[in-house]
Design a protein around this motif. Structure first.
Motif, PDB file in Angstrom:
ATOM      1  N   ALA A   1      29.486  11.886  52.279  1.00 19.47           N
ATOM      2  CA  ALA A   1      29.801  13.318  52.389  1.00 19.47           C
ATOM      3  C   ALA A   1      31.308  13.597  52.345  1.00 19.47           C
ATOM      4  N   LEU A   2      32.123  12.703  52.872  1.00 16.55           N
ATOM      5  CA  LEU A   2      33.576  12.922  52.831  1.00 16.55           C
ATOM      6  C   LEU A   2      34.150  12.712  51.433  1.00 16.55           C
ATOM      7  N   ARG A   3      33.337  12.193  50.522  1.00 16.00           N
ATOM      8  CA  ARG A   3      33.776  12.022  49.136  1.00 16.00           C
ATOM      9  C   ARG A   3      33.283  13.168  48.250  1.00 16.00           C
ATOM     10  N   VAL A   4      32.767  14.223  48.871  1.00 15.47           N
ATOM     11  CA  VAL A   4      32.398  15.447  48.153  1.00 15.47           C
ATOM     12  C   VAL A   4      33.291  16.556  48.695  1.00 15.47           C
ATOM     13  N   TRP A   5      34.179  17.014  47.850  1.00 15.66           N
ATOM     14  CA  TRP A   5      35.095  18.092  48.243  1.00 15.66           C
ATOM     15  C   TRP A   5      34.636  19.385  47.595  1.00 15.66           C
ATOM     16  N   VAL A   6      34.565  20.436  48.385  1.00 16.74           N
ATOM     17  CA  VAL A   6      34.261  21.772  47.881  1.00 16.74           C
ATOM     18  C   VAL A   6      35.497  22.621  48.137  1.00 16.74           C
ATOM     19  N   ILE A   7      36.113  23.050  47.068  1.00 13.41           N
ATOM     20  CA  ILE A   7      37.362  23.810  47.164  1.00 13.41           C
ATOM     21  C   ILE A   7      37.089  25.234  46.699  1.00 13.41           C
ATOM     22  N   ILE A   8      37.256  26.174  47.609  1.00 13.16           N
ATOM     23  CA  ILE A   8      36.966  27.573  47.304  1.00 13.16           C
ATOM     24  C   ILE A   8      38.265  28.294  47.003  1.00 13.16           C
ATOM     25  N   GLY A   9      38.344  28.813  45.788  1.00 22.30           N
ATOM     26  CA  GLY A   9      39.503  29.592  45.377  1.00 22.30           C
ATOM     27  C   GLY A   9      39.117  31.058  45.246  1.00 22.30           C
ATOM     28  N   GLU A  10      39.893  31.913  45.874  1.00 20.59           N
ATOM     29  CA  GLU A  10      39.629  33.346  45.803  1.00 20.59           C
ATOM     30  C   GLU A  10      40.632  34.005  44.871  1.00 20.59           C
ATOM     31  N   VAL A  11      40.121  34.769  43.939  1.00 21.99           N
ATOM     32  CA  VAL A  11      40.963  35.462  42.967  1.00 21.99           C
ATOM     33  C   VAL A  11      41.323  36.830  43.547  1.00 21.99           C
ATOM     34  N   PRO A  12      42.608  37.113  43.709  1.00 25.81           N
ATOM     35  CA  PRO A  12      43.001  38.419  44.251  1.00 25.81           C
ATOM     36  C   PRO A  12      42.518  39.560  43.358  1.00 25.81           C
ATOM     37  N   ASP A  13      42.207  40.682  44.008  1.00 30.78           N
ATOM     38  CA  ASP A  13      41.740  41.850  43.269  1.00 30.78           C
ATOM     39  C   ASP A  13      42.739  42.201  42.173  1.00 30.78           C
ATOM     40  N   GLY A  14      42.219  42.477  40.990  1.00 31.55           N
ATOM     41  CA  GLY A  14      43.064  42.825  39.858  1.00 31.55           C
ATOM     42  C   GLY A  14      43.511  41.638  39.026  1.00 31.55           C
ATOM     43  N   ASN A  15      43.055  40.426  39.387  1.00 37.87           N
ATOM     44  CA  ASN A  15      43.458  39.216  38.669  1.00 37.87           C
ATOM     45  C   ASN A  15      42.288  38.528  37.979  1.00 37.87           C
ATOM     46  N   TRP A  16      41.229  39.257  37.720  1.00 36.29           N
ATOM     47  CA  TRP A  16      40.053  38.738  37.035  1.00 36.29           C
ATOM     48  C   TRP A  16      39.780  39.658  35.866  1.00 36.29           C
ATOM     49  N   GLY A  17      39.662  39.102  34.692  1.00 35.77           N
ATOM     50  CA  GLY A  17      39.406  39.918  33.516  1.00 35.77           C
ATOM     51  C   GLY A  17      38.196  39.436  32.749  1.00 35.77           C
ATOM     52  N   ALA A  18      37.478  40.375  32.168  1.00 37.97           N
ATOM     53  CA  ALA A  18      36.333  40.067  31.307  1.00 37.97           C
ATOM     54  C   ALA A  18      36.087  41.287  30.423  1.00 37.97           C
TER      55      ALA A  18
END
Length: 158
Positions: free
Chosen positions: A106-123
């Motif tokens: 389990a310590l060899r599984v890293w879950v890294i959560i990145g949050e995109v600030p409002d206004g910095n996501w485009g589609a």
């Protein structure tokens, strides 16, 4: 518009696990985000699987033990601390189960959560705001909860 990317050794997953794992992880992310489980949100919740040769996964001392890194990207504010904890636990369990790694890995599984600030996501050629996503989620939730229209008997349609 959540997404996740799994980096794992290229010999860790069976063909069946390789096929199934990304979709299961994307569905887990949607659930912890609290998004409605609708076709619209399932279509924009992406999971990418990146398999690296074991020799490309290194530590300062040489080849690393088999491990996985799960990079999760969500709009800022989409996950509370409670939801983040649940997501990390569920994703870790799914990653451990896919190649058959034991709990000791389990310590060899890293879950890294990145949050995109409002206004910095485009589609779709535009900047997407978190409020737009919230409104879309509410609309999809209402659509999913709405009763299906009653069918008319065939003779009434004629």
């Amino acid at each position: 518009m959540p997404r996740l990317e799994v980096t794992i050794p290229d010999d860790a997953l069976s063909p069946a696990a390789r096929e199934e794992l990304p979709g299961r992880l994307a569905a887990t992310l949607l659930r912890w985000e609290g998004a409605p489980d609708t076709e619209f949100f399932r279509a924009i919740s992406w999971a990418h699987l990146r398999e690296l040769p074991r020799a490309a996964m290194r530590t300062p001392d040489g080849e690393a033990d088999p491990h996985a890194v799960v990079d999760v990207t969500v709009p800022s504010g989409a996950l509370s601390d409670r939801r983040k904890a649940g997501l990390v636990e569920d994703v870790t369990d799914q990653i451990l189960g896919a190649p058959g790694w034991g709990a000791d890995a389990a310590l060899r599984v890293w879950v890294i959560i990145g949050e995109v600030p409002d206004g910095n996501w485009g589609a779709g050629k535009q900047v997407i705001r978190f409020e737009q996503l919230r409104e879309a989620a509410n609309a999809e939730r209402e659509k999913a909860e709405a009763p299906a229209p009653a069918k008319q008997p065939a003779e009434a349609r004629a």
